[in-house]
Write a protein that holds these residues in place. Sequence first.
Motif, PDB file in Angstrom:
ATOM      1  N   SER A 249       0.822  -1.221   0.000  1.00 58.65           N
ATOM      2  CA  SER A 249       0.000   0.000   0.000  1.00 58.65           C
ATOM      3  C   SER A 249       0.849   1.262   0.000  1.00 58.65           C
ATOM      4  CB  SER A 249      -0.936   0.003   1.211  1.00 58.65           C
ATOM      5  OG  SER A 249      -0.217   0.175   2.419  1.00 58.65           O
ATOM      6  N   VAL A 267     -11.962   4.826  -0.900  1.00 62.46           N
ATOM      7  CA  VAL A 267     -11.591   4.131   0.335  1.00 62.46           C
ATOM      8  C   VAL A 267     -11.865   2.656   0.056  1.00 62.46           C
ATOM      9  CG1 VAL A 267     -12.041   3.847   2.784  1.00 62.46           C
ATOM     10  CG2 VAL A 267     -12.223   6.120   1.737  1.00 62.46           C
ATOM     11  N   GLY A 291     -14.516   0.124   3.607  1.00 64.58           N
ATOM     12  CA  GLY A 291     -13.335   0.593   4.323  1.00 64.58           C
ATOM     13  C   GLY A 291     -12.491  -0.506   4.929  1.00 64.58           C
ATOM     14  N   SER A 294      -8.828  -0.493   3.846  1.00 59.61           N
ATOM     15  CA  SER A 294      -8.226   0.708   4.452  1.00 59.61           C
ATOM     16  C   SER A 294      -7.850   0.438   5.898  1.00 59.61           C
ATOM     17  CB  SER A 294      -9.194   1.887   4.374  1.00 59.61           C
ATOM     18  OG  SER A 294      -8.757   2.958   5.185  1.00 59.61           O
ATOM     19  N   THR A 298      -4.033   0.644   7.246  1.00 62.97           N
ATOM     20  CA  THR A 298      -3.656   1.849   8.004  1.00 62.97           C
ATOM     21  C   THR A 298      -4.215   1.895   9.417  1.00 62.97           C
ATOM     22  OG1 THR A 298      -5.577   3.132   7.231  1.00 62.97           O
ATOM     23  CG2 THR A 298      -3.593   3.149   5.836  1.00 62.97           C
ATOM     24  N   ASP A 302     -11.120   5.135   6.786  1.00 66.01           N
ATOM     25  CA  ASP A 302     -11.445   6.177   5.798  1.00 66.01           C
ATOM     26  C   ASP A 302     -10.248   6.675   4.993  1.00 66.01           C
ATOM     27  OD1 ASP A 302     -10.149   7.405   7.862  1.00 66.01           O
ATOM     28  OD2 ASP A 302     -11.700   8.899   8.281  1.00 66.01           O
ATOM     29  N   THR A 303      -9.184   5.866   4.885  1.00 62.81           N
ATOM     30  CA  THR A 303      -8.019   6.273   4.094  1.00 62.81           C
ATOM     31  C   THR A 303      -8.301   6.042   2.617  1.00 62.81           C
ATOM     32  OG1 THR A 303      -6.524   5.666   5.904  1.00 62.81           O
ATOM     33  CG2 THR A 303      -5.560   5.971   3.714  1.00 62.81           C
ATOM     34  N   GLU A 304      -8.187   7.096   1.839  1.00 60.27           N
ATOM     35  CA  GLU A 304      -8.465   6.995   0.406  1.00 60.27           C
ATOM     36  C   GLU A 304      -7.184   6.683  -0.366  1.00 60.27           C
ATOM     37  OE1 GLU A 304     -11.408   9.566  -1.958  1.00 60.27           O
ATOM     38  OE2 GLU A 304      -9.458  10.450  -2.482  1.00 60.27           O
ATOM     39  N   TYR A 305      -7.300   5.809  -1.347  1.00 59.30           N
ATOM     40  CA  TYR A 305      -6.175   5.453  -2.203  1.00 59.30           C
ATOM     41  C   TYR A 305      -6.508   5.793  -3.649  1.00 59.30           C
ATOM     42  CZ  TYR A 305      -4.056   2.863   1.649  1.00 59.30           C
ATOM     43  OH  TYR A 305      -3.474   2.520   2.853  1.00 59.30           O
TER      44      TYR A 305
END
Length: 468
Positions: A249, A267, A291, A294, A298, A302-305
């Motif tokens: 990631s 996400v 999510g 995610s 992490t 709510d981490t967007e890629y």
Amino acid sequence: MDMFSDVVLLSRIQFALTVAYHFLFVPLSIGLGLIMAIFATKYHRSRSEQDGNAMRFWVRIFTTTFAIGVATGITMEFSFGTNWADYSRFVGDIFGAPLAAEALFAFFLESVFLGILLFGRNKVSSLFYTVSAWLVWAGSCLSALWIIIANSWMQTPAGAELAADGSKAIITDFLAAAFNPSTLPRYTHVVVALLIMGAFASMCVGAWYLLKGKHTDFAMKTVKIGAAVGMVASCAMIVTAHSSAVEVSQEQPTKLAMMEGMYGDEVPPLYAFGWVDEENQQVITPFAIPGGTSFLATGTWDTEYQGLNSLAQTDKYADVDVADMPVNLVFQSYHLMVAMYGLIMLTVILALVFTLRGGRIRTMRWLQKLLVVAPLFPLIAIQVGWITAEVGRQPWVVYPSTSGPDGVALLTQNAISQSVSAPELLTTLALFIAVYVFLFVGWARVISHFIKRGPVADSETNAAKEGE
């Protein structure tokens, strides 16, 4: 039929065949090396004839598998110069050291002490013989480290710079190159998988004897040791898989996007299974945890890629042609690997519980049959795991990772040998298949012979031969 004239594709298929075939035997030899060392230790402590026979049984199984693994590995190294000459020119300054170290420090260590196991049983002390067994296994693990160092550098280059003429990568810091961002996560992940493979192979042998009602004491010991090793390794796999996923990631965004079927920025949810509709750029699935991926990567939901479409717009990944990316293949191989892990964990729990609880596995034929076929679970997981890792970095053979030095990357289409033609590749591919089938049949016959004989004394084996 364009594939039969595509030199790049045929070169990739041929190398994939040699790697996949080689990696049938590497997991068995490294995994069974630990089982062999454990039985050698048991014999050193007990000095019983039964444990001695068991130890010699596993030495024979290990040696046969090790030999064919070495032979098939040589083919891969030759192909660097024959089919992948431009790749070899690009990475030669980097790859020379780890491949030489693998031969000098690891292969020689394995070979010398394996010679003691084969020919020195009555010529050295019991302690030295036992230590030799552990050193053979340690040598095989060290060999895997150097190979993973070389392969990991292709995934996450470090400690190098691009030559002034752009023709090759030049090493600037050996330690940084060797311990690049993916080396340790990938090495621990691979070795743990190999130990699981060895544990399941040993449980398979023990379960087969239980089914046949032969060598039941040896069978119970083998299943118990295999289940214990398998449980420890399967639990460790959770940690190593997480660290490997985090590395992907952070360092290989296009690979992550293919693993999760991400075309747009999002996400990433967690899919149990699904199908990637590459034409419409979406994952078709009845179930997903929003999510979830995610959170695994992490610790947040709510981490967007970035997806493939936006990554292809960046300078670093401008060579990505979204329409040609093998997204569904990487998605399926990754999720099949995860599914196999679920079967692995379930199987090893059943084996451990019913082996320790009064040896109830002796009468549980359904569990014995499950353990006989169970090595397929880690074998499939290992093979599709490598598909995920290697196909996932396309279209590069040396991937432009996030932290990698500027310009140190090589497209697969620019890595092949320019003088090799499609007919030559098709001919050698057919020959490889024929020879590999022959070798596999020979290996299987030898292994079957050893298993049929079982863990018996050398005198019993000689008497049986004379009676045939």
